[in-house]
Structures are given as structure tokens and as C-alpha cells.
Design a protein around this motif. Structure first.
Motif, short mmCIF file in Angstrom:
data_model
loop_
_atom_site.label_atom_id
_atom_site.label_comp_id
_atom_site.label_asym_id
_atom_site.label_seq_id
_atom_site.Cartn_x
_atom_site.Cartn_y
_atom_site.Cartn_z
N LEU A 5 38.77 21.44 51.26
CA LEU A 5 38.10 20.15 51.31
C LEU A 5 38.85 19.06 50.56
O LEU A 5 38.76 17.89 50.93
CB LEU A 5 36.68 20.25 50.76
CG LEU A 5 35.66 21.01 51.59
CD1 LEU A 5 34.26 20.76 51.06
CD2 LEU A 5 35.73 20.59 53.06
N ASP A 6 39.52 19.44 49.52
CA ASP A 6 40.22 18.45 48.71
C ASP A 6 41.35 19.14 47.97
O ASP A 6 41.09 20.05 47.20
CB ASP A 6 39.24 17.79 47.72
CG ASP A 6 39.86 16.61 46.98
OD1 ASP A 6 39.09 15.79 46.46
OD2 ASP A 6 41.10 16.53 46.90
N THR A 15 31.82 28.12 47.62
CA THR A 15 32.80 27.12 47.21
C THR A 15 33.72 27.75 46.15
O THR A 15 33.26 28.49 45.27
CB THR A 15 32.16 25.86 46.64
OG1 THR A 15 31.27 26.21 45.57
CG2 THR A 15 31.40 25.09 47.69
N ARG A 29 35.35 25.02 50.70
CA ARG A 29 33.96 25.33 51.03
C ARG A 29 33.96 26.15 52.31
O ARG A 29 34.57 25.73 53.30
CB ARG A 29 33.12 24.08 51.22
CG ARG A 29 31.64 24.38 51.52
CD ARG A 29 30.86 23.10 51.74
NE ARG A 29 30.93 22.25 50.57
CZ ARG A 29 30.59 20.95 50.59
NH1 ARG A 29 30.20 20.38 51.72
NH2 ARG A 29 30.66 20.24 49.50
N GLN A 37 31.89 17.09 45.53
CA GLN A 37 31.45 18.34 44.94
C GLN A 37 32.24 18.66 43.67
O GLN A 37 31.93 19.55 42.95
CB GLN A 37 31.63 19.48 45.96
CG GLN A 37 31.35 20.87 45.44
CD GLN A 37 29.88 21.14 45.14
OE1 GLN A 37 29.04 20.34 45.51
NE2 GLN A 37 29.58 22.24 44.48
#
Lengths: 110, 113
Positions: free
Chosen positions: B55-56, B31, B50, A96
Motif C-alpha cells: 500500500l505504501d 496488515t 494490507r 494506516q
């Protein structure tokens, strides 16, 4: 490694002088290419999203195009208020997150 | 006019001090992203969330940086201890997963002396 390269780094034009900015990319599975405009002291402002080769988007004096290896931002008859840094970014497959290029600093002289 | 807000807009601090930056995403966006911008490196992604879950955060120096979303209306980025090389503009952005466009806040300009 996924890379986004923009050229030129800086471009100075006279008002009314049309030109193009380039964004070339080497990524493993392009899911979208984005153009942003950033004015000094502000956050990037979204302009366009392109998803597939051959796609074109237009907004006022700007038109963005996409091929399998690069995107162009065409500026037709620019005005001084079009002066800004233009950023290109890609979203790669399975992610994303945006990977940004270094930007092109555009100056339009009256 | 929905927009991302960030506080503070400017922060000057001394090396070793803790810095906390706050972001309010656009209502309904699920997000949230934290970026750092410098002249040398350009825009770099530090972390993203999210539905409030991280998530990262692979772009973030883990030993001194931390990012959280206590609730859907607040995201925080903390640096402890801060170092001069952390001087940069930190942007928060929010978006919707399906749409993918990200909307950026005005940024926090951090100077660490």
C-alpha cells in the motif's frame, strides 16, 4: 508536515517519584494516538490507544491522557522495572501508518 | 502466545552484499509493516502491506530496497546492494485494519561494514 514531538528526551527519577511524559503533535486529522514501551534490544510493546480529546486510559502505574494538541503519559510511584523508552505515535486521517516521536528514555533509580 | 517473529536477529555483512530479512506476522493479521530504527532518525516506516498487497513504500529507497509478501505467513525485506548507512535495527509489525494497534517483532540488527 505531520510531526510528533516528545519531551523530555530523557528523564531520571527516583523510585516512587511521580512524573509525566509529553507528546505534542501537529497533524492534519488525528485518527488515533498510541503509546508504546520499548526495552533495550526489543521491539516496541503496545500500551494504549487514545482516539478523542478528553479520553483517558490506565494500566497499572501508567495513565495516558489526550487533548487536542498533546498527550501525557503519567507515571505514578514508578518502580525500576518501569525504566524503558516510551514512544508516542499518531495515525493521521486517510492513512494506516504510524508516525512516531523520538521517544523519552525513562530511568527509575531504586 | 501469538507474536511476530523475525529472522535473522543479527546480521553482519560487507558493503555490496545482498541482505534478506524475514518476518512471520501474527496469524490472522492482515496488515504488515516494515520499520527501520536508528539513533538519529528514530522509527521510520519503510513499507506496509494490507492483505499481501503493497500500500505504501514511499519510505523505502527504491533503488536498493524491496519488500514482498509471498504469502500471508511471510514478509521479506531485501537490500541489494547493502551500504554502511543501512546499518540499523529493522522491525516488522503486524495488525488488523480495524483495530489499528500494531504488534512488533524483536527486530533484525543489521551491520554493514
Amino acid at each position: 508536515e505531520d510531526q510528533v514531538t516528545q519531551s523530555p528526551e530523557a528523564l531520571r527519577l527516583q523510585e516512587g517519584e511521580s512524573s509525566s511524559l509529553n507528546c505534542s503533535y501537529t497533524v492534519s486529522g488525528l485518527r488515533g494516538l498510541f503509546w508504546y514501551r520499548q526495552d533495550p534490544g526489543k521491539g516496541p510493546e503496545f500500551l494504549f490507544t487514545l482516539y478523542s480529546a478528553g479520553e483517558e486510559k490506565e494500566k497499572e502505574r501508567l495513565k495516558a491522557t489526550l487533548t487536542k494538541k498533546e498527550s501525557f503519559l503519567h507515571i505514578t510511584a514508578p518502580k525500576p522495572e518501569d525504566s524503558a523508552t516510551y514512544l508516542c505515535a499518531v495515525i493521521i486521517q486517510g492513512a494506516q501508518k504510524l508516525v512516531f516521536g523520538q521517544g523519552t528514555r525513562l530511568t527509575i533509580n531504586p | 502466545d501469538a507474536r511476530v517473529t523475525q529472522t535473522p536477529r543479527h546480521k553482519v555483512t560487507e558493503m555490496g552484499q545482498e541482505v534478506t530479512m524475514r518476518c512471520q506476522p501474527i496469524l490472522g493479521h492482515n496488515t504488515v509493516f516494515w520499520y527501520r530504527q536508528t539513533m538519529m532518525q528514530g522509527l521510520e516506516l519503510l513499507a506496509y502491506f494490507r492483505n499481501r498487497a503493497p500500500l505504501d513504500d514511499s519510505g523505502m529507497p527504491k533503488d536498493r530496497f524491496s519488500a514482498e509478501m509471498p504469502d500471508a505467513t511471510l514478509a521479506t525485506l531485501k537490500i541489494q546492494p547493502s551500504e554502511p548507512r543501512d546499518s540499523a535495527v529493522y522491525f516488522c509489525a503486524s495488525g488488523l485494519v480495524r483495530v489499528r494497534e500494531q504488534f512488533f517483532g524483536p527486530g533484525t540488527r543489521l551491520t554493514v561494514l
